[in-house]
Design a protein around this motif. Structure first.
Motif, PDB file in Angstrom:
ATOM      1  N   UNK A 145      41.181  55.603  27.594  1.00  0.00           N
ATOM      2  CA  UNK A 145      41.839  54.367  28.010  1.00  0.00           C
ATOM      3  C   UNK A 145      40.793  53.274  28.202  1.00  0.00           C
ATOM      4  N   UNK A 146      40.820  52.199  27.399  1.00  0.00           N
ATOM      5  CA  UNK A 146      39.831  51.125  27.571  1.00  0.00           C
ATOM      6  C   UNK A 146      40.006  50.436  28.923  1.00  0.00           C
ATOM      7  N   UNK A 147      38.900  50.272  29.640  1.00  0.00           N
ATOM      8  CA  UNK A 147      38.926  49.615  30.948  1.00  0.00           C
ATOM      9  C   UNK A 147      37.784  48.619  31.010  1.00  0.00           C
ATOM     10  N   UNK A 148      38.110  47.359  31.211  1.00  0.00           N
ATOM     11  CA  UNK A 148      37.108  46.311  31.374  1.00  0.00           C
ATOM     12  C   UNK A 148      36.695  46.232  32.839  1.00  0.00           C
ATOM     13  N   UNK A 149      35.396  46.352  33.114  1.00  0.00           N
ATOM     14  CA  UNK A 149      34.921  46.240  34.492  1.00  0.00           C
ATOM     15  C   UNK A 149      35.180  44.834  35.023  1.00  0.00           C
ATOM     16  N   UNK A 150      35.094  43.835  34.148  1.00  0.00           N
ATOM     17  CA  UNK A 150      35.412  42.465  34.553  1.00  0.00           C
ATOM     18  C   UNK A 150      36.876  42.350  34.961  1.00  0.00           C
ATOM     19  N   UNK A 151      37.770  43.061  34.269  1.00  0.00           N
ATOM     20  CA  UNK A 151      39.191  43.040  34.625  1.00  0.00           C
ATOM     21  C   UNK A 151      39.428  43.730  35.957  1.00  0.00           C
ATOM     22  N   UNK A 152      38.700  44.832  36.227  1.00  0.00           N
ATOM     23  CA  UNK A 152      38.824  45.522  37.511  1.00  0.00           C
ATOM     24  C   UNK A 152      38.479  44.567  38.652  1.00  0.00           C
ATOM     25  N   UNK A 153      37.378  43.827  38.502  1.00  0.00           N
ATOM     26  CA  UNK A 153      36.973  42.850  39.515  1.00  0.00           C
ATOM     27  C   UNK A 153      38.014  41.746  39.637  1.00  0.00           C
ATOM     28  N   UNK A 154      38.504  41.263  38.500  1.00  0.00           N
ATOM     29  CA  UNK A 154      39.464  40.159  38.476  1.00  0.00           C
ATOM     30  C   UNK A 154      40.739  40.516  39.216  1.00  0.00           C
ATOM     31  N   UNK A 155      41.306  41.683  38.919  1.00  0.00           N
ATOM     32  CA  UNK A 155      42.571  42.091  39.542  1.00  0.00           C
ATOM     33  C   UNK A 155      42.403  42.247  41.051  1.00  0.00           C
ATOM     34  N   UNK A 156      41.272  42.791  41.478  1.00  0.00           N
ATOM     35  CA  UNK A 156      41.049  42.956  42.916  1.00  0.00           C
ATOM     36  C   UNK A 156      40.816  41.622  43.614  1.00  0.00           C
ATOM     37  N   UNK A 157      40.175  40.671  42.929  1.00  0.00           N
ATOM     38  CA  UNK A 157      39.967  39.349  43.521  1.00  0.00           C
ATOM     39  C   UNK A 157      41.290  38.612  43.690  1.00  0.00           C
ATOM     40  N   UNK A 158      42.252  38.889  42.809  1.00  0.00           N
ATOM     41  CA  UNK A 158      43.562  38.250  42.902  1.00  0.00           C
ATOM     42  C   UNK A 158      44.484  38.926  43.908  1.00  0.00           C
ATOM     43  N   UNK A 159      44.079  40.090  44.420  1.00  0.00           N
ATOM     44  CA  UNK A 159      44.950  40.863  45.309  1.00  0.00           C
ATOM     45  C   UNK A 159      44.948  40.361  46.747  1.00  0.00           C
ATOM     46  N   UNK A 160      44.096  39.382  47.059  1.00  0.00           N
ATOM     47  CA  UNK A 160      44.071  38.859  48.428  1.00  0.00           C
ATOM     48  C   UNK A 160      45.302  37.998  48.678  1.00  0.00           C
ATOM     49  N   UNK A 161      45.612  37.768  49.937  1.00  0.00           N
ATOM     50  CA  UNK A 161      46.783  36.983  50.319  1.00  0.00           C
ATOM     51  C   UNK A 161      46.470  35.503  50.138  1.00  0.00           C
ATOM     52  N   UNK A 162      46.950  34.929  49.034  1.00  0.00           N
ATOM     53  CA  UNK A 162      46.625  33.542  48.707  1.00  0.00           C
ATOM     54  C   UNK A 162      47.325  32.547  49.628  1.00  0.00           C
ATOM     55  N   UNK A 163      48.274  33.030  50.439  1.00  0.00           N
ATOM     56  CA  UNK A 163      48.940  32.113  51.374  1.00  0.00           C
ATOM     57  C   UNK A 163      48.087  31.841  52.597  1.00  0.00           C
ATOM     58  N   UNK A 164      47.051  32.658  52.776  1.00  0.00           N
ATOM     59  CA  UNK A 164      46.159  32.486  53.907  1.00  0.00           C
ATOM     60  C   UNK A 164      44.831  31.896  53.442  1.00  0.00           C
ATOM     61  N   UNK A 165      43.910  31.695  54.369  1.00  0.00           N
ATOM     62  CA  UNK A 165      42.589  31.192  54.004  1.00  0.00           C
ATOM     63  C   UNK A 165      41.816  32.280  53.267  1.00  0.00           C
ATOM     64  N   UNK A 166      41.349  31.980  52.059  1.00  0.00           N
ATOM     65  CA  UNK A 166      40.549  32.925  51.286  1.00  0.00           C
ATOM     66  C   UNK A 166      39.078  32.681  51.626  1.00  0.00           C
ATOM     67  N   UNK A 167      38.491  33.590  52.362  1.00  0.00           N
ATOM     68  CA  UNK A 167      37.100  33.467  52.783  1.00  0.00           C
ATOM     69  C   UNK A 167      36.201  33.956  51.641  1.00  0.00           C
ATOM     70  N   UNK A 168      35.459  33.036  51.045  1.00  0.00           N
ATOM     71  CA  UNK A 168      34.622  33.394  49.900  1.00  0.00           C
ATOM     72  C   UNK A 168      33.569  34.420  50.265  1.00  0.00           C
ATOM     73  N   UNK A 169      33.034  34.360  51.481  1.00  0.00           N
ATOM     74  CA  UNK A 169      32.009  35.318  51.883  1.00  0.00           C
ATOM     75  C   UNK A 169      32.563  36.733  51.846  1.00  0.00           C
TER      76      UNK A 169
END
Length: 393
Positions: free
Chosen positions: A33-57
């Protein structure tokens, strides 16, 4: 482009008057199964609650931590895990790494099997579903992880992961007790939500690499027409079946089961109404679309805080590089960038490019306005001209 070894199962839920009564599973086969490590990072970065403050740190630290344990390989190598570091970590860190890996691998499976297209087909996290979906899905108790808005209808995805200390990475026999227990709960969740379609991926992390069991429902419209051309070995495991325990009415936990919030009459159609599946899918899509302004506002805030990297198709891109050095010496660094606005992308071409990644290609993934690039630290950081050519190519 890295890959993981995937074993695919089809399962059938036998239902009775009281709900799910038994589950039967049959192995389809195995394949890379092809898996992009960049996609793994991307999906997890999008999993945060965007309705709240996204703390970059915090997000930067999470990305750095994940890349400290998970490593991609140049060309068509396997996705790996630093088991020595993982085994030395506390239980909650091991769960963090396995869950993040599971989300990324599950999304790769959705692309390979269901032709899910990032950026064009809706994707929501059950933890942060739009408020209009609160009456449709349970806010507490058992629930899947991600919701894919496929053309055939909403499809829920459950991602699980475990450390496996065996030379044989796939468990032999009739599924593990933990897999059966989760399928049991998900089967009842599906019954409670008008036979909602779902699937489950179960990632195994070990010295032999990263492997995944994928369980697909046998009779759901959302999983019809599976793309299985990448499977290179037919199934050899014997079919297995297990019964779902009946609820005990004497226990309060059974009187108030996990996932107690059912589909409400005022927010979704009745299950026996004509065309209810299509209407329910339309209801979910409408509710997800109401969250788009929230997502755009969160992206605008992130965009305003970053430094300019360059432009793509005439749109400014801002962001920064993050080292995966939270545990020991870094093996990878990742570019996390935000586009000033959405840019039309040929996602089929992006998938073909990812599937054909060689040593001289960048691991790049663009989902909506979020751009991620992962590359080894022992190679020169790519110029923006090269990034543009990779995205356009």
């Amino acid at each position: 482009m890295s890959s993981v070894r995937a074993r695919v199962w089809r399962f059938t839920v036998e239902k009775g008057k009281s709900g799910a009564e038994a589950v039967q599973a049959v192995e389809i086969g195995q394949g890379p199964l092809p898996v992009s490590l960049a996609a793994v990072v991307n999906i997890n970065a999008l999993a945060c609650d965007l309705r709240k403050t996204v703390d970059q740190r915090v997000r930067d630290h999470e990305i750095s931590l994940l890349l400290s344990y998970i490593a991609g390989s140049p060309g068509a190598g396997s996705l790996g895990v630093d088991c020595l570091a993982l085994d030395s970590s506390s239980g909650h860190i091991r769960r963090f790494v396995s869950e993040c890996t599971g989300l990324g691998v599950m999304t790769a499976a959705s692309e390979a099997l269901f032709d899910w297209k990032p950026g064009t087909i809706g994707l929501s996290s059950f933890d942060v579903l739009p408020g209009k979906l609160v009456g449709t899905y349970a806010k507490k108790g058992v629930r899947p992880d991600l919701l894919y808005d496929l053309a055939a209808g909403p499809l829920a995805g459950e991602a699980r992961g475990r450390r496996r200390d065996h030379k044989q990475m796939f468990p032999a026999g009739k599924g593990t007790q933990a897999q059966k227990a989760r399928l049991e709960k998900l089967a009842q969740w599906s019954v409670d939500h008008d036979d909602h379609a779902y699937f489950m991926s179960w990632v195994w992390l070990g010295t032999g690499g990263i492997y995944v069991d994928i369980f697909l429902p046998d009779d759901a419209p959302a999983t019809a027409g599976l793309r299985t051309g990448w499977i290179d070995m037919p199934g050899t495991a014997p079919p297995w079946r297990f019964r779902v325990p009946r609820p005990d009415p004497r226990r309060r936990a059974d009187l108030e089961p996990e996932g107690p919030l059912r589909v409400r009459a005022d927010s979704a159609p009745e299950s026996d109404a004509e065309g209810s599946a299509d209407a329910a899918g339309a209801h979910v899509r409408t509710a997800i679309s109401l969250a788009e302004p929230v997502v755009e506002a969160a992206m605008n805030r992130s965009f305003s805080r970053e430094d300019t990297l360059g432009t793509f198709s005439g749109v400014e891109v801002r962001g920064r590089w993050i080292l995966g050095d939270a545990v020991g010496q870094a093996r990878h660094e990742v570019l996390l960038g935000v586009l000033g606005e959405r840019v039309p992308v040929d996602h089929r071409a992006q998938r073909r490019r990812l599937a054909s990644l060689t040593d001289d290609r960048l691991d790049v993934f663009l989902e909506g306005r979020l751009l991620t690039i992962v590359h080894p630290v022992d190679s020169p950081r790519p110029s923006w001209d090269r990034v543009q050519s990779e995205l356009l190519g």
